[in-house]
Motif scaffolding. Structure first.
Motif, mmCIF file in Angstrom:
data_model
loop_
_atom_site.group_PDB
_atom_site.id
_atom_site.type_symbol
_atom_site.label_atom_id
_atom_site.label_comp_id
_atom_site.label_asym_id
_atom_site.label_seq_id
_atom_site.Cartn_x
_atom_site.Cartn_y
_atom_site.Cartn_z
ATOM 1 N N LEU A 642 8.832 1.530 4.732
ATOM 2 C CA LEU A 642 8.513 0.352 4.981
ATOM 3 C C LEU A 642 9.813 -0.064 6.444
ATOM 4 O O LEU A 642 9.423 0.290 7.269
ATOM 5 C CB LEU A 642 8.641 -0.605 4.306
ATOM 6 N N ALA A 643 10.847 1.345 6.052
ATOM 7 C CA ALA A 643 11.267 1.375 7.373
ATOM 8 C C ALA A 643 10.907 2.051 8.226
ATOM 9 O O ALA A 643 11.167 1.778 9.671
ATOM 10 C CB ALA A 643 13.325 2.059 6.804
ATOM 11 N N GLU A 644 10.849 2.963 8.301
ATOM 12 C CA GLU A 644 9.204 3.326 8.795
ATOM 13 C C GLU A 644 8.616 2.921 9.601
ATOM 14 O O GLU A 644 8.657 3.243 10.978
ATOM 15 C CB GLU A 644 9.467 5.016 8.390
ATOM 16 N N TRP A 645 7.548 2.547 8.657
ATOM 17 C CA TRP A 645 7.080 1.373 10.015
ATOM 18 C C TRP A 645 7.175 0.832 10.573
ATOM 19 O O TRP A 645 6.574 0.733 11.550
ATOM 20 C CB TRP A 645 6.385 0.906 8.720
ATOM 21 N N GLU A 646 8.744 0.108 10.354
ATOM 22 C CA GLU A 646 9.003 -0.647 11.125
ATOM 23 C C GLU A 646 9.097 -0.201 12.464
ATOM 24 O O GLU A 646 9.755 -1.169 13.836
ATOM 25 C CB GLU A 646 10.574 -1.863 11.055
ATOM 26 N N LYS A 647 9.906 0.838 13.022
ATOM 27 C CA LYS A 647 10.933 1.845 13.390
ATOM 28 C C LYS A 647 9.580 2.803 14.481
ATOM 29 O O LYS A 647 9.297 2.783 15.650
ATOM 30 C CB LYS A 647 11.552 3.011 13.401
ATOM 31 N N SER A 648 8.103 2.731 14.053
ATOM 32 C CA SER A 648 7.769 3.481 14.853
ATOM 33 C C SER A 648 5.552 2.520 13.993
ATOM 34 O O SER A 648 5.726 3.265 13.270
ATOM 35 C CB SER A 648 6.940 5.416 15.163
ATOM 36 N N GLY A 658 -0.348 6.192 2.106
ATOM 37 C CA GLY A 658 1.531 6.697 0.862
ATOM 38 C C GLY A 658 1.432 5.603 0.055
ATOM 39 O O GLY A 658 1.323 5.339 -1.459
ATOM 40 N N LEU A 659 1.576 3.891 1.134
ATOM 41 C CA LEU A 659 1.299 2.575 -0.139
ATOM 42 C C LEU A 659 0.402 2.528 -0.733
ATOM 43 O O LEU A 659 -0.029 2.267 -2.007
ATOM 44 C CB LEU A 659 1.551 2.001 1.248
ATOM 45 N N ALA A 660 -0.832 2.661 0.393
ATOM 46 C CA ALA A 660 -2.038 2.740 -0.867
ATOM 47 C C ALA A 660 -2.283 3.492 -2.496
ATOM 48 O O ALA A 660 -2.422 3.245 -3.330
ATOM 49 C CB ALA A 660 -3.132 2.430 -0.278
ATOM 50 N N GLY A 668 3.789 -10.790 -3.530
ATOM 51 C CA GLY A 668 4.997 -10.897 -2.957
ATOM 52 C C GLY A 668 6.067 -10.054 -1.999
ATOM 53 O O GLY A 668 7.289 -10.300 -1.866
ATOM 54 N N SER A 669 5.479 -8.377 -2.517
ATOM 55 C CA SER A 669 6.379 -7.307 -2.047
ATOM 56 C C SER A 669 6.564 -7.384 -0.737
ATOM 57 O O SER A 669 5.656 -7.406 -0.104
ATOM 58 C CB SER A 669 5.486 -6.277 -2.485
ATOM 59 N N ASP A 670 7.552 -6.699 -0.286
ATOM 60 C CA ASP A 670 7.829 -6.251 1.477
ATOM 61 C C ASP A 670 6.588 -5.131 1.689
ATOM 62 O O ASP A 670 5.778 -5.881 2.858
ATOM 63 C CB ASP A 670 9.214 -5.258 1.170
ATOM 64 N N ALA A 671 6.359 -4.986 1.001
ATOM 65 C CA ALA A 671 5.235 -3.971 1.633
ATOM 66 C C ALA A 671 3.612 -4.619 1.627
ATOM 67 O O ALA A 671 3.129 -4.510 2.745
ATOM 68 C CB ALA A 671 4.649 -3.062 0.268
ATOM 69 N N ALA A 672 4.017 -5.819 0.911
ATOM 70 C CA ALA A 672 1.758 -6.767 1.033
ATOM 71 C C ALA A 672 2.257 -7.511 1.976
ATOM 72 O O ALA A 672 1.766 -7.908 2.852
ATOM 73 C CB ALA A 672 1.785 -7.299 -0.470
ATOM 74 N N ARG A 673 3.550 -7.598 2.476
ATOM 75 C CA ARG A 673 3.494 -9.070 3.839
ATOM 76 C C ARG A 673 3.598 -7.787 5.022
ATOM 77 O O ARG A 673 3.499 -8.216 5.678
ATOM 78 C CB ARG A 673 5.579 -9.020 3.691
ATOM 79 N N ALA A 674 4.082 -6.732 4.658
ATOM 80 C CA ALA A 674 3.508 -5.701 6.305
ATOM 81 C C ALA A 674 2.322 -5.612 6.119
ATOM 82 O O ALA A 674 1.808 -5.146 7.478
ATOM 83 C CB ALA A 674 4.781 -4.291 5.848
ATOM 84 N N LEU A 675 1.540 -5.127 4.999
ATOM 85 C CA LEU A 675 0.701 -4.686 4.847
ATOM 86 C C LEU A 675 -0.423 -5.934 6.074
ATOM 87 O O LEU A 675 -1.712 -6.209 6.293
ATOM 88 C CB LEU A 675 -0.214 -3.820 4.285
ATOM 89 N N LEU A 711 -3.911 -3.551 -0.637
ATOM 90 C CA LEU A 711 -3.598 -4.617 -1.150
ATOM 91 C C LEU A 711 -4.868 -4.967 -1.940
ATOM 92 O O LEU A 711 -4.107 -5.556 -3.152
ATOM 93 C CB LEU A 711 -3.972 -5.830 0.142
ATOM 94 N N LEU A 712 -5.801 -4.189 -2.205
ATOM 95 C CA LEU A 712 -7.215 -4.732 -3.354
ATOM 96 C C LEU A 712 -6.443 -3.863 -4.650
ATOM 97 O O LEU A 712 -6.684 -4.751 -5.362
ATOM 98 C CB LEU A 712 -8.145 -3.894 -2.895
ATOM 99 N N TRP A 713 -6.061 -2.899 -4.526
ATOM 100 C CA TRP A 713 -5.906 -1.423 -6.010
ATOM 101 C C TRP A 713 -4.475 -3.270 -6.434
ATOM 102 O O TRP A 713 -4.911 -3.198 -7.041
ATOM 103 C CB TRP A 713 -4.877 -0.937 -5.204
ATOM 104 N N ASN A 714 -3.708 -3.630 -6.085
ATOM 105 C CA ASN A 714 -2.855 -4.596 -6.509
ATOM 106 C C ASN A 714 -3.896 -5.836 -6.928
ATOM 107 O O ASN A 714 -2.751 -6.809 -7.432
ATOM 108 C CB ASN A 714 -1.550 -5.105 -6.031
ATOM 109 N N THR A 715 -4.525 -6.244 -6.481
ATOM 110 C CA THR A 715 -5.684 -7.484 -7.840
ATOM 111 C C THR A 715 -6.598 -7.239 -8.524
ATOM 112 O O THR A 715 -7.192 -8.357 -9.418
ATOM 113 C CB THR A 715 -7.045 -7.921 -6.413
#
Length: 721
Positions: A642-648, A658-660, A668-675, A711-715
Motif C-alpha cells: 500500500l505504501a508503494e501504491w501511494e508512491k507511484s 498481489g492484493l487480489a 473497511g481495510s486500508d487496501a479496500a479503501r485504496a482499491l 474486492l469481490l473475493w472479500n464478499t
C-alpha cells in the motif's frame, strides 16, 4: 534597416550548431524578396538560433532586428516573424520552476528571462499590427499580444474592438483564441473574458465564431459552457458542413460575417440576441476552399474546425461522456478529414480516460470499411491499441482482415516485418478469426517479429498453429540471426504449451550461437518451462546447465527445472544465491522464482523481509509479494504494498495483483479503501500529459479488473486465487 548589425560581435556567440557568425545572414534572409530564401532563413532561426525553444546570447541579440523587420510593411511573411518573436519571448519561469533550476541551467534561465523582458518591452508594436494590411500579420498579432503584453486589460479591450471590423474569418478566430489566452494567463480577467466569449457563443453569431468561442470557454471557464454543449457544437458543425464553399479561382462572396458580428456587438446588453431584423445569416467563409490537386478537390467547408475541436476537447478534459458524444458525431461526419481527426482524438480520449466507449468504438470500426485507405488504416491503428475494449468492432475487424490479405503483414525498409494493425487488433481480442492471417504470416520466409505476442492473446484458439510453429523452428539456422528468427516461434510454442516441439526447442537450447545467445536460450528455457512435466526428457540438460550455466541465466534454468521436475531442493540453493546478484533485474528474477516455490522456500523469508527496504521500488514490491507466497502471512506485505501504491502509479498493477491473490482487501481495510478510490477515478492511472504508450489502456483495464477481483473475493462471491 539593420543599422548596427555588423557592430554586434556575433562571432563571439554560439547557437545550437556552433559559432553564430551566420546569424546576420539569416536576419537579412528574412527580408529577402525571394520566397525560398526567406523560408531557409526562418528554418535557420528556428533550427539554430532558437533551437527547440532555447534562447542563446545570439537569440537575444537578434530581437531588436526582428522587431525592425515586423514593423516594416515592405517585408513579406512578417506573420512568421511575429510568431518567432512570440516563441522567443513567451517562456515564463514561475517560482516553482526557479526552485528546480540547477547550476548548469542558470545561464539558460537568465536568457529566457531577458528574452521575455526584451520582447515584452517591444510588444506595443503588435497593437499597430492588428490593423495591418497583411492578413497573415493580423493572424499572428493577437496571440503575440495575449502572450507578451504587460497590460492584459488593454489587450482584451482591443480584441473586442477589433472583432466587429476584422474582415478575415481566420483572423477573427485568432482574436477569440487570444481572449482565451488572456483569461488563462491573467485569472483576474477570466470572468470578463468568459462573459464576452459566452455572448459570442450565442445564437446571433456565425457558426465558426460560435464554435471558437465555445472552445475557448472550455479552456478558461468550463463552468460557463451551456448545459447542452454537445448538442450546440454538433449543430454548429452541421451548419458549417452545409455552407457552400467556392471553387478555386472563383470570386469570394461578400463577407457578411463581420457585419453579423458588428450587428450583435451593437447590442451589448442583449446577451447575444439582437433584434430579429438585424440578424445576418452566415455565408461563405473566405478561405474555406483550396485546391488539393489538379482536379481541384474541395477542402472541408471550414478547414480550421479541426483545431477548434481539439481545443474544445482539451478544455472539456474529464467530461468524458460529453467528449464521447461529440466524437461519435464527428465520426458520422461526411467530411473524411473530420473523421480522421476524430479517430486521433478518440485514441487520446480512451487512452487517458475511463468511460463507456462501446458506441464510439463501433463507429471507429465502421471506418474500416471505407474505400479511403488512410481513414481505414487510422481506424485499425486506434483499435490495435484498445485490446479488449475493441470488442464492439470485432466483426468489422474480421471483415477487414478477410478482405485484405495483402495487409496481414507490414514490411519495413529496415527492420523485421510486423503484423498489420488490423490483424493485431483482432488477435488481441482473442478472436480465432485472426488465425488464418497468423498461419499465413508463419509461412513467410521471415516470420513477423510480433507473431508470438499475437498468439499469446489468442491462447488456446491458436492451437492449430502449433505444428507450423514447430516446423519453422526446426528450420531456423542457428547463426547470428537465430534469435530474431526463433524468438517469435518460441514465444508462440510457450503460449500453446506445445510439448510436441520438445526436440526442436532442445536443438535451439543446445546450439544457440554466441550472438544474443543468452536471450535465445532464455526463450528456449521459458518454452520448456511452459511444457511442464511433459518436458521430462530435458531434465538432464537442465541439470547440467544448472551446474555449469555458462552465459545462460542460472535463475532461468532453475525456473525451467522447477516447472518440469518440481524438485525444490535442486533449485532452492541456486535461487538463494541469485538474491545476491549485482544487477537488480537478476535479483528480482530470483525473488519471483522463490515466490513461485511457495512454502517450500519458507527458509528465505528473512532474506525477502530484508529486501522490503531496498532502494529499488519494483524490488520492494516483488519482495513483498514473494514474502507472502513463502510465508502465507500478509501482515508484513500489505503495508509495504500500500505504501508503494501511494508512491507511484506505475507499480499499481503489480500491487493490485498481489492484493487480489492475498485476499487482503477486507471490508473497511486500508487496501479496500485504496482499491475503491482507484475504481472511482475517471483518469487512467498511467495517463501522463504528452506521454503515452501503446499498452496504456490495456494496463489500466487490467488494473481495474484486478481491483474488482480483490474486492469481490472479500464478499465471498469470488475465488480465493
Amino acid at each position: 534597416m539593420f543599422a548596427g548589425i555588423d557592430e554586434v560581435d556575433w562571432a563571439s556567440m554560439e547557437h545550437a550548431y556552433g559559432p553564430a557568425g551566420d546569424v546576420p545572414a539569416m536576419l537579412r534572409g528574412l527580408a529577402s524578396a525571394d520566397t525560398a530564401e526567406r523560408e531557409a532563413a526562418l528554418d535557420g532561426m528556428y533550427g539554430a538560433v532558437h533551437h527547440q525553444g532555447d534562447v542563446y546570447a545570439c537569440t537575444l541579440a537578434s530581437i531588436p532586428f526582428l522587431f525592425e523587420l515586423v514593423a516594416d510593411p515592405g517585408i513579406q511573411d512578417r506573420g512568421s516573424i511575429v510568431e518567432l518573436l512570440t516563441s522567443i519571448g513567451g517562456i515564463d519561469l514561475d517560482e516553482d520552476d526557479e526552485d528546480e533550476i540547477d547550476e548548469d541551467e542558470i545561464e539558460g534561465a537568465a536568457n529566457y528571462a531577458m528574452a521575455a523582458t526584451a520582447v515584452t518591452a517591444g510588444a506595443g508594436v503588435f497593437f499597430e499590427l492588428m490593423a495591418d494590411e497583411d492578413p497573415g500579420v493580423r493572424l499572428c498579432a493577437p496571440l503575440a499580444l495575449a502572450a507578451l503584453h504587460s497590460h492584459p486589460e488593454r489587450v482584451l479591450a482591443l480584441l473586442r474592438e477589433r472583432l466587429p471590423i476584422e474582415p478575415d474569418e481566420e483572423v477573427r478566430l485568432a482574436l477569440v483564441e487570444a481572449a482565451g489566452r488572456v483569461a488563462l494567463r491573467h485569472r483576474m480577467l477570466a470572468g470578463q473574458a468568459a462573459a464576452w466569449l459566452s455572448r459570442l457563443a450565442g445564437e446571433g453569431f456565425p457558426p465558426g465564431l460560435r464554435l471558437a468561442a465555445l472552445a475557448q470557454l472550455a479552456r478558461c471557464a468550463p463552468d460557463a459552457l451551456p448545459g447542452d454543449v454537445v448538442r450546440v457544437v454538433t449543430g454548429l458543425l452541421r451548419q458549417l458542413r452545409s455552407i457552400p464553399a467556392r471553387r478555386s479561382g472563383a470570386a469570394p462572396a461578400v463577407d457578411a460575417q463581420a457585419e453579423a458580428v458588428a450587428a450583435v456587438e451593437a447590442y451589448p446588453d442583449a446577451a447575444g440576441e439582437p433584434p430579429a431584423e438585424e440578424r445576418v445569416a452566415p455565408v461563405t467563409l473566405v478561405g474555406q476552399l483550396r485546391a488539393l490537386s489538379d482536379e481541384e478537390v474541395p477542402a472541408p467547408a471550414a478547414p480550421w474546425t479541426a483545431d477548434l475541436l481539439r481545443t474544445l476537447h482539451v478544455g472539456l478534459d474529464d467530461r468524458v461522456a460529453e467528449r464521447t458524444a461529440l466524437l461519435t458525431d464527428q465520426l458520422r461526419s461526411p467530411d473524411r478529414r473530420q473523421r480522421i481527426d476524430a479517430l486521433r482524438m478518440s485514441s487520446g480520449l480512451i487512452r487517458a480516460w475511463r468511460g463507456s466507449y462501446e458506441e464510439l468504438v463501433r463507429l471507429v470500426g465502421e471506418q474500416l470499411a471505407t474505400p479511403d485507405p488512410r481513414l481505414a488504416e487510422a481506424a485499425s491503428h486506434v483499435l490495435e491499441e484498445l485490446f479488449g475494449l475493441a470488442a464492439p468492432a470485432a466483426d468489422a475487424l474480421a471483415a477487414r482482415v478477410a478482405a485484405d490479405p495483402g495487409a496481414w503483414v507490414q514490411d519495413w525498409p529496415s527492420g523485421p516485418p510486423a503484423l498489420g494493425s488490423a490483424v493485431k487488433a483482432l488477435a488481441r481480442l482473442g478472436d480465432a478469426r485472426a488465425v488464418p492471417a497468423l498461419a499465413a504470416a508463419l509461412e513467410r520466409p521471415e516470420v513477423p517479429h510480433d507473431v508470438g505476442f499475437a498468439i499469446g492473446y489468442l491462447g488456446a484458439a491458436a492451437a492449430p498453429l502449433a505444428e507450423v510453429l514447430r516446423r519453422r523452428l526446426g528450420e531456423v539456422p542457428l547463426d547470428e540471426r537465430a534469435h530474431d528468427r526463433a524468438g517469435p516461434l518460441l514465444t508462440g510454442l510457450a503460449v500453446l504449451r506445445a510439448d510436441e516441439a520438445l526436440p526442436e526447442v532442445l536443438r535451439v537450447l543446445r546450439g544457440a550461437p554466441e550472438h544474443r545467445g543468452e536471450w535465445l536460450r532464455t526463450a528456449a528455457l521459458r518454452a520448456l518451462g511452459s511444457f511442464g512435466p511433459a518436458a521430462r526428457g530435458a531434465i538432464p540438460e537442465l541439470r547440467a546447465l544448472l551446474r555449469s550455466p555458462g552465459a545462460t541465466s542460472v535463475t532461468e534454468v532453475a525456473k525451467a527445472l522447477w516447472a518440469v521436475e518440481g524438485d525444490a531442493g535442486a533449485v532452492l540453493p541456486v535461487l538463494i544465491e541469485g538474491l545476491g546478484a549485482e544487477r537488480v533485474h537478476e535479483v528480482r528474477s530470483a525473488v519471483n522464482a522463490l515466490g513461485g516455490l511457495g512454502a517450500r522456500a519458507a527458509v528465505v523469508a528473512p532474506r525477502l523481509r530484508a529486501l522490503l527496504g531496498h532502494e529499488e521500488q519494483w524490488l520492494r514490491v516483488d519482495a513483498a509479494v514473494a514474502l507472502w507466497e513463502v510465508s502465507g502471512r500478509a501482515d508484513e506485505s500489505v503495508p509495504v504494498l500500500l505504501a508503494e501504491w501511494e508512491k507511484s502509479r506505475h507499480v499499481r498493477v503489480r500491487v493490485a495483483e498481489g492484493l487480489a491473490r492475498m485476499g487482503a482487501a477486507g471490508a473497511g481495510s486500508d487496501a479496500a479503501r485504496a482499491l475503491r478510490a482507484e475504481l472511482t477515478s475517471v483518469r487512467r492511472h498511467n495517463a501522463m500529459d504528452g506521454v503515452f504508450g501503446s499498452h496504456d489502456a490495456y494496463e489500466d483495464e487490467k488494473l481495474l479488473a484486478l481491483c474488482r477481483q480483490a474486492l469481490l473475493w472479500n464478499t465471498g462471491k469470488g475465488p480465493a486465487t
